[in-house]
Design a protein around this motif. Structure first.
Motif, mmCIF file in Angstrom:
data_model
loop_
_atom_site.group_PDB
_atom_site.id
_atom_site.type_symbol
_atom_site.label_atom_id
_atom_site.label_comp_id
_atom_site.label_asym_id
_atom_site.label_seq_id
_atom_site.Cartn_x
_atom_site.Cartn_y
_atom_site.Cartn_z
ATOM 1 N N ASP A 37 26.510 23.460 34.257
ATOM 2 C CA ASP A 37 27.370 23.860 35.286
ATOM 3 C C ASP A 37 27.926 25.108 35.093
ATOM 4 O OD1 ASP A 37 27.736 20.658 36.996
ATOM 5 O OD2 ASP A 37 27.311 22.709 38.078
ATOM 6 N N PHE A 38 27.984 26.119 35.892
ATOM 7 C CA PHE A 38 28.602 27.170 35.654
ATOM 8 C C PHE A 38 30.172 27.486 35.976
ATOM 9 C CE2 PHE A 38 24.155 27.656 36.838
ATOM 10 C CZ PHE A 38 23.541 28.579 35.833
ATOM 11 N N LEU A 39 30.820 27.445 34.803
ATOM 12 C CA LEU A 39 32.256 27.273 34.897
ATOM 13 C C LEU A 39 33.223 28.431 34.357
ATOM 14 C CD1 LEU A 39 32.527 23.712 33.640
ATOM 15 C CD2 LEU A 39 32.867 24.255 36.064
ATOM 16 N N LYS A 40 32.396 29.471 33.888
ATOM 17 C CA LYS A 40 32.896 30.413 33.162
ATOM 18 C C LYS A 40 33.707 31.504 33.940
ATOM 19 C CE LYS A 40 30.551 29.616 28.990
ATOM 20 N NZ LYS A 40 29.148 29.932 28.438
ATOM 21 N N GLY A 41 33.563 31.737 35.060
ATOM 22 C CA GLY A 41 34.066 32.809 35.836
ATOM 23 C C GLY A 41 34.266 32.734 37.452
ATOM 24 N N ARG A 42 35.076 33.585 37.870
ATOM 25 C CA ARG A 42 35.077 33.590 39.262
ATOM 26 C C ARG A 42 35.174 35.166 39.751
ATOM 27 N NH1 ARG A 42 38.901 30.257 41.764
ATOM 28 N NH2 ARG A 42 37.712 28.541 40.368
ATOM 29 N N LEU A 43 34.892 35.337 40.801
ATOM 30 C CA LEU A 43 35.087 36.712 41.359
ATOM 31 C C LEU A 43 36.228 37.328 42.045
ATOM 32 C CD1 LEU A 43 31.770 37.391 43.106
ATOM 33 C CD2 LEU A 43 32.441 38.789 41.440
ATOM 34 N N GLU A 44 37.003 36.189 42.420
ATOM 35 C CA GLU A 44 38.166 36.740 43.344
ATOM 36 C C GLU A 44 38.995 37.705 42.516
ATOM 37 O OE1 GLU A 44 36.914 33.716 43.294
ATOM 38 O OE2 GLU A 44 36.990 33.133 45.414
ATOM 39 N N GLY A 45 39.472 38.814 43.152
ATOM 40 C CA GLY A 45 40.433 39.755 42.477
ATOM 41 C C GLY A 45 39.670 40.772 41.580
ATOM 42 N N ALA A 46 38.409 40.475 41.272
ATOM 43 C CA ALA A 46 37.603 41.112 40.654
ATOM 44 C C ALA A 46 36.958 42.325 41.270
ATOM 45 C CB ALA A 46 36.686 40.614 39.509
ATOM 46 N N LEU A 47 36.857 42.224 42.580
ATOM 47 C CA LEU A 47 35.975 43.086 43.696
ATOM 48 C C LEU A 47 36.408 44.531 43.648
ATOM 49 C CD1 LEU A 47 35.284 40.836 46.895
ATOM 50 C CD2 LEU A 47 33.684 41.921 45.033
ATOM 51 N N SER A 48 35.482 45.408 43.722
ATOM 52 C CA SER A 48 35.787 46.971 43.774
ATOM 53 C C SER A 48 35.128 47.464 45.022
ATOM 54 C CB SER A 48 35.334 47.426 42.297
ATOM 55 O OG SER A 48 35.319 48.925 42.511
ATOM 56 N N ASP A 49 35.356 48.433 45.297
ATOM 57 C CA ASP A 49 34.790 49.310 46.377
ATOM 58 C C ASP A 49 33.490 50.041 45.999
ATOM 59 O OD1 ASP A 49 36.197 51.126 45.513
ATOM 60 O OD2 ASP A 49 37.219 51.720 46.981
ATOM 61 N N GLU A 50 33.251 50.068 44.804
ATOM 62 C CA GLU A 50 32.249 50.985 44.165
ATOM 63 C C GLU A 50 31.596 50.374 43.269
ATOM 64 O OE1 GLU A 50 30.036 53.856 43.084
ATOM 65 O OE2 GLU A 50 31.720 53.556 41.464
#
Ligand SMILES: Cc1cc2nc3c(=O)[nH]c(=O)nc-3n(C[C@H](O)[C@H](O)[C@H](O)COP(=O)(O)O)c2cc1C
Length: 212
Positions: A12-25
């Motif tokens: 199972d993939f548990l190591k990361g998440r995207l929230e907060g890491a988004l960029s507009d570029e």
């Protein structure tokens, strides 16, 4: 595959998440993912699989990303190699980064062009002598009779360039300028995150999420 096991191990993939890491570029986002992959000591974080297409048929190989520029991803190679000649006739290329330790992949699609010769010179001049000689000795992707033939060519260019080795005209950098970038983050229960950037016009990206 032999043996009694029907499937390769599931994890199972548990190591990361995207929230907060988004960029507009996408290049900014790539840069932060790349930095994180490097900090986590992912194996060869700068290795990318590039696929070229010749007459509708794709072929893939690994190269190292050597410069990360605002405009795109730079790698160095022989311009007369199989990939080099394919790129010259069809500049549409895809690239794939896979960072196992972060459970992330990044897919890039775009067009490739040669970099400024000065950048190729700078990179070539900083390489170890053996790699510089190798760039002259190896007609990358062409058929050779034997290993000895290659070694004889190395000896020939060692003699020819006893001191400074100039950059061969057939060797240099390519930059992949992205038109589409997808960031994939492994998540629990196969409900992975996939965030895509599609280029609309200069510095204007359509950003959307797609189903895993
Ligand atoms: C980890 C790794 C890194 C590589 N890096 C490069 C590279 O930066 N440039 C390059 O021309 N080939 C590199 N290669 C070799 C290529 O995968 C490939 O064999 C070579 O470029 C010839 O490809 P072609 O015949 O499709 O042109 C690398 C191979 C591996 C396994």
């Amino acid at each position: 595959m032999g043996g009694g096991k029907k499937h390769i191990d599931r994890s199972d993939f548990l190591k990361g998440r995207l929230e907060g890491a988004l960029s507009d570029e996408p290049m900014k986002m790539f840069s932060s993912w790349y930095q994180e992959a490097s900090e986590k000591n992912c194996a060869d974080p700068h290795a990318m699989i590039i696929s070229t297409v010749d007459d509708g048929k794709p072929s893939s190989r690994i190269v190292y990303m050597r410069n990360l520029m605002e405009e795109g991803f730079v790698f160095y190679t022989n311009y007369e190699s199989r990939k080099g000649t394919q790129i010259m006739s069809n500049p549409h290329v895809s690239a794939l980064f896979y960072w196992d330790c972060a459970e992330r992949q990044v897919r890039v699609e775009g067009k490739v062009e040669k970099v400024d010769p000065q950048l190729s010179d700078d990179y070539f001049n900083g390489r170890p002598r053996i790699s510089q000689i190798g760039a002259w000795a190896s007609n990358q992707s062409s058929r050779i009779e034997s290993r000895e033939e290659l070694e004889e060519r190395v000896a020939h260019f060692e003699k020819k360039f006893p001191d400074i080795v100039p950059r061969p005209p057939h060797w240099g950098g390519f930059i992949l300028i992205p038109e589409y970038v997808e960031f994939w983050q492994g998540r629990l229960g196969r409900l992975h995150d996939r965030i895509c950037f599609e280029k609309k016009e200069k510095n204007n990206w359509d950003i959307f999420r797609i189903a895993p």
